[in-house]
Scaffold this active site. Structure first.
Site, PDB file in Angstrom:
ATOM      1  N   GLY A 129       0.832  -1.200   0.000  1.00  0.00           N
ATOM      2  CA  GLY A 129       0.000   0.000   0.000  1.00  0.00           C
ATOM      3  C   GLY A 129       0.866   1.249   0.000  1.00  0.00           C
ATOM      4  O   GLY A 129       0.567   2.225  -0.693  1.00  0.00           O
ATOM      5  N   ASN A 136      -6.858   5.397   9.141  1.00  0.00           N
ATOM      6  CA  ASN A 136      -6.433   4.141   9.747  1.00  0.00           C
ATOM      7  C   ASN A 136      -6.451   4.148  11.271  1.00  0.00           C
ATOM      8  O   ASN A 136      -6.473   3.105  11.900  1.00  0.00           O
ATOM      9  CB  ASN A 136      -5.031   3.772   9.255  1.00  0.00           C
ATOM     10  CG  ASN A 136      -4.059   4.908   9.421  1.00  0.00           C
ATOM     11  OD1 ASN A 136      -4.273   6.006   8.907  1.00  0.00           O
ATOM     12  ND2 ASN A 136      -2.989   4.672  10.150  1.00  0.00           N
ATOM     13  N   GLN A 169      -7.997   0.981   3.958  1.00  0.00           N
ATOM     14  CA  GLN A 169      -8.814   0.605   5.121  1.00  0.00           C
ATOM     15  C   GLN A 169     -10.289   0.393   4.765  1.00  0.00           C
ATOM     16  O   GLN A 169     -11.092   0.069   5.638  1.00  0.00           O
ATOM     17  CB  GLN A 169      -8.701   1.668   6.230  1.00  0.00           C
ATOM     18  CG  GLN A 169      -7.316   1.808   6.839  1.00  0.00           C
ATOM     19  CD  GLN A 169      -6.872   0.591   7.644  1.00  0.00           C
ATOM     20  OE1 GLN A 169      -7.648  -0.329   7.913  1.00  0.00           O
ATOM     21  NE2 GLN A 169      -5.607   0.562   8.034  1.00  0.00           N
ATOM     22  N   SER A 177      -4.409  -2.587  -0.653  1.00  0.00           N
ATOM     23  CA  SER A 177      -3.363  -3.444  -0.106  1.00  0.00           C
ATOM     24  C   SER A 177      -3.964  -4.809   0.241  1.00  0.00           C
ATOM     25  O   SER A 177      -5.064  -4.888   0.778  1.00  0.00           O
ATOM     26  CB  SER A 177      -2.779  -2.789   1.147  1.00  0.00           C
ATOM     27  OG  SER A 177      -1.890  -3.671   1.776  1.00  0.00           O
ATOM     28  N   HIS A 213      -2.804  -7.264   2.369  1.00  0.00           N
ATOM     29  CA  HIS A 213      -2.738  -7.836   3.728  1.00  0.00           C
ATOM     30  C   HIS A 213      -3.753  -7.226   4.693  1.00  0.00           C
ATOM     31  O   HIS A 213      -3.885  -7.693   5.821  1.00  0.00           O
ATOM     32  CB  HIS A 213      -1.312  -7.752   4.287  1.00  0.00           C
ATOM     33  CG  HIS A 213      -0.900  -6.403   4.757  1.00  0.00           C
ATOM     34  ND1 HIS A 213      -0.846  -6.078   6.087  1.00  0.00           N
ATOM     35  CD2 HIS A 213      -0.531  -5.301   4.080  1.00  0.00           C
ATOM     36  CE1 HIS A 213      -0.442  -4.819   6.202  1.00  0.00           C
ATOM     37  NE2 HIS A 213      -0.260  -4.328   4.997  1.00  0.00           N
ATOM     38  N   THR A 259       9.708  -8.525 -12.095  1.00  0.00           N
ATOM     39  CA  THR A 259       8.911  -9.735 -12.266  1.00  0.00           C
ATOM     40  C   THR A 259       7.790  -9.763 -11.234  1.00  0.00           C
ATOM     41  O   THR A 259       8.018  -9.498 -10.050  1.00  0.00           O
ATOM     42  CB  THR A 259       9.814 -10.981 -12.126  1.00  0.00           C
ATOM     43  OG1 THR A 259      10.794 -10.920 -13.156  1.00  0.00           O
ATOM     44  CG2 THR A 259       9.011 -12.268 -12.260  1.00  0.00           C
ATOM     45  N   CYS A 266       3.890   6.015  20.237  1.00  0.00           N
ATOM     46  CA  CYS A 266       4.913   5.826  21.256  1.00  0.00           C
ATOM     47  C   CYS A 266       5.658   4.497  21.110  1.00  0.00           C
ATOM     48  O   CYS A 266       6.790   4.370  21.532  1.00  0.00           O
ATOM     49  CB  CYS A 266       4.281   5.906  22.640  1.00  0.00           C
ATOM     50  SG  CYS A 266       5.372   6.616  23.871  1.00  0.00           S
TER      51      CYS A 266
END
Lengths: 135, 389
Positions: free
Chosen positions: B76, B156, B184, B204, B206, B242, B330
């Protein structure tokens, strides 16, 4: 990312809480930055020397902040004031088996809070004894 | 010593998702016997080419595009880089002004910062308290030399949806491209490039139970875009190298599943989110819900718990076998509170105490109940530890 020692202190932090009638209090950090630490100490005389007989902390912050506060209180208990004053951030992080570099600067503040608490104690004592105030 | 590994309750699906077993099955032959290079002319190569083109059709079909408008990428982030830099470089003779928002993913913000160093002028739009972009500010920011508007479809961290359709109306008749990062949104809400009116859209694999390392961009026919990777001219010259055949096959299957299971998944996410939004404030005092109550993807909920810090919440949840994440960065390289929450006007100290829960296809009621069971104790423990009044 965190050592086992860090996680141990995070999971079961030692000496958490406030103290009634502390001899010294030190607070460092800033909520805007995400870390605030408050350390309370009780000082008593032993063999002619002043020792930190009790210490408590309250911390707002990440895992590193909580673990380093807890570790500091463990290191300090029973130490003389002179010994306690010499404790550095590095001592705390070494005792914890290291902290992630990004956490060293902002979250490892416990030693600074202790120094402030000792100064607070010394300045109060100075006032009580009519001596020069240390700041 | 023998330890029993209990199942992790995974509530961090906005970060990544587990592979759907059906996706894995589809991929397996391409990790073993079907190893061909899609550019090869022989049978082994042709087999791989067919698989890639089949996946392209499936991805196109999921978003109402034609297969020739789908270009596979490596992620992404790469898709967003390609969209923004690709349009910037190809259109720089027309203008050097780009408009985006303050709440984009880092891969958009840092791409824009990079372009600023190369003479582009970037406007970062503000958002309101719900995280919705200011359309009036967008209108007044448009210039003669504006070449691109890039606004994410769903954020996100808080899940807020942006008015992409309205933005495309504003840009109508102007020679300005519209890009949206929709990673998302796929699999959470219906997604149609024609209805949205976008020129470029990033996806994306995943995030939809597909493999990591593969993404895609939809690029409307006629869009002027330079490649980032030059080479043998794969992906019609826009992305050489490829093809990641097993990854692309997995993405195709994942996209097909996302389309077929959309209503089912969506209804579940809505039920779970509603439960959290209703019950967390009942069980825990002084909670702030972050994001838009309605204009949102159904699988992301974000709360702030003042006086505690997000990473500590996440790590105590982790000790209970629950995976979630914090809005504050953080845990990563920066100690700054979330740029998204800060842009929404949330004070840094409150932003530090944020928690993002994101549901996925493989969550069930038990997961939600378990979170509701353990979270109050964690917040209480941390608040007792906190020196903030």
């Amino acid at each position: 990312m965190y050592s086992e020692k860090v996680m141990e202190h995070f999971r079961n932090p030692k000496n958490v809480g406030e103290m009634k009638d502390p001899d010294g209090v030190g607070e460092v950090g800033n909520p805007v930055c995400g870390d605030v630490m408050k350390v309370y100490i009780k000082v008593s005389k032993k063999g002619g020397k002043e020792i930190i007989s009790n210490i408590k902390f309250k911390t707002f912050g990440c895992v590193a902040a909580i673990a380093s506060s807890s570790m500091l209180t463990e290191i300090v208990k029973g130490k003389t004031l002179e010994e306690a004053e010499r404790i550095t951030r590095k001592d705390v992080s070494e005792a914890l088996g290291g902290l992630p570099p990004v956490k060293e600067h902002c979250s490892n503040l416990a030693a600074d809070a202790l120094k402030k608490a000792i100064l607070d104690y010394l300045s109060k004592r100075g006032k009580n004894e009519g001596g020069p105030e240390r700041s | 010593m023998h330890t029993i590994q209990s199942r992790v309750i995974y509530l961090d699906n906005a970060s990544t998702t587990p592979l759907d077993p059906r996706v894995r099955e589809a991929m397996l032959p391409y990790l073993t016997e079907r190893y061909g290079n899609p550019s090869s002319i022989h049978k082994v190569g042709r087999e791989a080419r067919e698989a890639v083109e089949d996946a392209r059709r499936k991805v196109a079909d999921t978003i109402g595009a034609s297969p020739e408008e789908i270009y596979f990428t490596g992620s992404g982030s790469e898709g967003n880089n390609l969209a923004i830099k690709g349009i910037a470089w190809a259109n720089r003779s027309r203008g050097k002004h780009i408009i985006t928002t303050k709440i984009e993913h880092k891969c958009v913000l840092n791409t824009c910062h990079y372009l600023e160093k190369h003479g582009f002028d970037i406007t970062y739009l503000d958002v309101d308290e719900y995280g919705v972009v200011d359309l009036e500010q967008l209108k007044s920011s448009l210039r003669d030399d504006t070449i691109l508007v890039s606004v994410m479809y769903a954020n996100n961290e808080v899940g807020t949806l942006q008015p992409i359709k309205e933005i495309s109306q504003i840009l109508k008749k102007r020679d300005i491209y519209l890009h949206t990062d929709a990673v998302q949104v796929l699999g959470k809400l219906p997604l149609d490039v024609e209805k949205l009116g976008v020129d470029v859209l990033t996806l994306s694999a995943h995030k939809i139970y597909g493999p990591k390392g593969v993404g895609a961009v939809y690029v409307r026919k006629g869009t002027r875009m330079d490649p980032l990777i030059h080479g043998g001219g794969q992906e019609r010259g826009l992305r050489s190298g490829t093809e990641n055949v097993p990854g692309i096959v997995g993405f195709g299957t994942a996209a097909e599943l996302a389309k077929n299971l959309l209503l089912e998944d969506k209804a579940k996410f809505e039920r779970f989110s509603e439960k959290l939004i209703n019950e967390i404030p009942e069980r825990i005092e002084n909670v702030k819900f972050n994001g838009h109550p309605k204009k949102r993807v159904p699988n992301i909920v974000n709360f702030s718990f003042p006086r505690v810090e997000g990473e500590s919440i996440v790590m105590y949840l982790d000790l209970e076998g629950i995976a979630a994440s914090t809005g504050s960065a953080c845990t990563s390289k920066s100690l700054e509170p979330s740029h998204v929450l800060t842009a929404m006007g949330i004070s840094p100290e409150v932003a530090h105490g944020s928690l993002r829960i994101s549901f996925g296809r493989f969550n069930d009621e038990y997961d939600v109940d378990k979170l509701l069971e353990v979270l109050p104790g964690i917040i209480e423990k941390l608040r007792k530890m906190s020196p903030l009044g």
